[in-house]
Design a protein around this motif. Structure first.
Motif, mmCIF file in Angstrom:
data_model
loop_
_atom_site.group_PDB
_atom_site.id
_atom_site.type_symbol
_atom_site.label_atom_id
_atom_site.label_comp_id
_atom_site.label_asym_id
_atom_site.label_seq_id
_atom_site.Cartn_x
_atom_site.Cartn_y
_atom_site.Cartn_z
ATOM 1 N N TRP A 167 46.707 38.509 45.086
ATOM 2 C CA TRP A 167 47.180 39.882 44.897
ATOM 3 C C TRP A 167 46.163 40.715 44.114
ATOM 4 O O TRP A 167 45.901 41.878 44.440
ATOM 5 C CB TRP A 167 48.523 39.868 44.181
ATOM 6 C CG TRP A 167 49.143 41.225 44.059
ATOM 7 C CD1 TRP A 167 49.209 42.023 42.952
ATOM 8 C CD2 TRP A 167 49.787 41.971 45.109
ATOM 9 N NE1 TRP A 167 49.838 43.203 43.237
ATOM 10 C CE2 TRP A 167 50.208 43.201 44.543
ATOM 11 C CE3 TRP A 167 50.042 41.710 46.453
ATOM 12 C CZ2 TRP A 167 50.875 44.161 45.295
ATOM 13 C CZ3 TRP A 167 50.702 42.671 47.207
ATOM 14 C CH2 TRP A 167 51.113 43.873 46.622
ATOM 15 N N ALA A 168 45.540 40.117 43.090
ATOM 16 C CA ALA A 168 44.535 40.838 42.304
ATOM 17 C C ALA A 168 43.341 41.213 43.176
ATOM 18 O O ALA A 168 42.818 42.329 43.099
ATOM 19 C CB ALA A 168 44.083 39.978 41.122
ATOM 20 N N GLY A 169 42.921 40.283 44.042
ATOM 21 C CA GLY A 169 41.811 40.588 44.939
ATOM 22 C C GLY A 169 42.154 41.675 45.930
ATOM 23 O O GLY A 169 41.313 42.500 46.283
ATOM 24 N N THR A 170 43.410 41.693 46.366
ATOM 25 C CA THR A 170 43.854 42.727 47.303
ATOM 26 C C THR A 170 43.816 44.099 46.652
ATOM 27 O O THR A 170 43.363 45.079 47.249
ATOM 28 C CB THR A 170 45.279 42.409 47.791
ATOM 29 O OG1 THR A 170 45.268 41.159 48.469
ATOM 30 C CG2 THR A 170 45.766 43.494 48.738
ATOM 31 N N MET A 171 44.299 44.180 45.415
ATOM 32 C CA MET A 171 44.277 45.462 44.719
ATOM 33 C C MET A 171 42.845 45.956 44.506
ATOM 34 O O MET A 171 42.560 47.148 44.607
ATOM 35 C CB MET A 171 44.987 45.332 43.367
ATOM 36 C CG MET A 171 46.483 45.053 43.482
ATOM 37 S SD MET A 171 47.406 46.343 44.398
ATOM 38 C CE MET A 171 47.525 45.605 46.053
ATOM 39 N N HIS A 172 41.930 45.031 44.251
ATOM 40 C CA HIS A 172 40.525 45.414 44.087
ATOM 41 C C HIS A 172 39.948 45.927 45.405
ATOM 42 O O HIS A 172 39.158 46.878 45.432
ATOM 43 C CB HIS A 172 39.711 44.226 43.587
ATOM 44 C CG HIS A 172 38.239 44.501 43.501
ATOM 45 N ND1 HIS A 172 37.697 45.320 42.526
ATOM 46 C CD2 HIS A 172 37.197 44.090 44.292
ATOM 47 C CE1 HIS A 172 36.383 45.405 42.706
ATOM 48 N NE2 HIS A 172 36.055 44.663 43.768
ATOM 49 N N ALA A 173 40.371 45.306 46.516
ATOM 50 C CA ALA A 173 39.843 45.711 47.826
ATOM 51 C C ALA A 173 40.261 47.124 48.191
ATOM 52 O O ALA A 173 39.576 47.792 48.978
ATOM 53 C CB ALA A 173 40.324 44.735 48.898
ATOM 54 N N PHE A 174 41.382 47.590 47.634
ATOM 55 C CA PHE A 174 41.851 48.935 47.940
ATOM 56 C C PHE A 174 41.470 49.946 46.864
ATOM 57 O O PHE A 174 41.996 51.052 46.840
ATOM 58 C CB PHE A 174 43.365 48.934 48.145
ATOM 59 C CG PHE A 174 43.798 48.274 49.418
ATOM 60 C CD1 PHE A 174 43.603 48.905 50.632
ATOM 61 C CD2 PHE A 174 44.373 47.015 49.407
ATOM 62 C CE1 PHE A 174 43.987 48.303 51.820
ATOM 63 C CE2 PHE A 174 44.759 46.398 50.582
ATOM 64 C CZ PHE A 174 44.563 47.038 51.796
ATOM 65 N N SER A 175 40.585 49.562 45.969
ATOM 66 C CA SER A 175 40.112 50.499 44.949
ATOM 67 C C SER A 175 39.152 51.503 45.586
ATOM 68 O O SER A 175 38.583 51.254 46.657
ATOM 69 C CB SER A 175 39.399 49.734 43.821
ATOM 70 O OG SER A 175 38.227 49.115 44.326
#
Length: 288
Positions: free
Chosen positions: A152-160
């Protein structure tokens, strides 16, 4: 460490938030369906719950339990995808969607009258190829998330804002594809086109009573009421009336409008034997 399959990783990153939202909405819709039926049990046809998705697989007396278990599992899978950074939290959702695909195929073959119940009563249309295709897509998305170990943390970073737009592109594309495969959209459009007038729409009395007890009119009279529950209630067109005893041979009659985001509430104090409607109609707009 970068993935050996960069394209699949981007798809998995876009898929994870969709899976979390879908699992959460599906669980909420099922519980909301049970709550609405409990409030207005008189309006539910016998056995209707057993004509929706997983509840159709068990005897009718276990239909509610099956629906609750399914919703609870969906909440658990969604929480695991968000909170647990381990493959053990990702593969259960793969199994869930794979089993759901098999169940829909079986229902289409054995019970063509049954809806998938994926999103509660909204999914009451008979299971078709679109519903099955959507579940296949969900299964493939869950497999991608599990194989790529997307967090989930990586996903949020990908949408930054600083990230590549490819994840956003895939997110939009998957959403469009899933909407195209969702028969619930057709049902929603049909309901909007042929929406019943307020006077003909079903409305649980419990919902109107809850609106009444949160209103200013209720707070103005609650101190003089002798009971918390009405002694009489009835509906007239787009209004629900409640009668509460107030002592000394008087009653307080409340009228709750059954439409609008902020329904109006009117009130009047009447003596025993005095018809309440004339007193209230003076302050009630004409129902349309």
């Amino acid at each position: 460490m970068p993935s050996k399959h960069a394209g699949l990783e981007v798809i998995a990153v876009a898929a994870l938030p969709i899976l979390v939202v879908v699992l959460t909405l599906s669980g909420v819709a099922k519980l909301a369906m049970l709550a609405s039926r409990r409030q207005d049990a008189s309006g539910v046809s016998p056995g209707s719950l057993s004509r929706l998705g997983p509840a159709a697989l068990v005897p009718e007396r276990f239909a509610t339990t099956m629906t609750v278990l399914c919703a609870t599992a969906e909440f658990g899978f969604a929480a695991g995808l968000v909170l647990v950074d381990h493959p053990v939290a990702r593969w259960p959702s793969v199994a869930f969607f794979a089993v759901a695909t098999y169940v829909l195929l079986d229902l289409r073959r054995r019970r063509p009258d049954v809806g998938c119940g994926c999103f509660g009563e909204v999914s009451s249309a008979p299971v078709g190829l679109r519903s099955i295709g959507r579940t296949v897509i969900f299964t493939a998305m869950a497999i991608a998330v599990a194989v790529e170990n997307v967090t989930w943390a990586g996903t949020m970073h990908a949408f930054s804002p600083a990230s590549s737009p490819s994840a956003v592109f895939w997110l939009g594309g998957l959403v469009v594809l899933l909407l195209a495969l969702s028969p619930e959209i057709d049902a929603a459009v049909a309901r909007l086109r042929h929406r019943l007038p307020c006077e003909q729409r079903p409305q649980p009395a419990a919902r109107a009573l809850a609106r009444l007890k949160s209103s200013t009119a209720w707070r103005a009279y609650v101190g003089m009421l002798e009971a918390d529950e009405p002694t009489d209630t009835w509906r007239e067109l787009c209004w629900r009336f409640f009668v509460f005893p107030a002592g000394d041979g008087t009653d307080v009659v409340f009228a709750v409008q059954l439409s609008g985001r902020r329904p109006a509430v009117r009130s009047a104090v009447v003596s025993d034997g005095e018809p309440p409607l004339p007193s209230l109609r003076e302050s009630m707009p004409v129902s349309a």
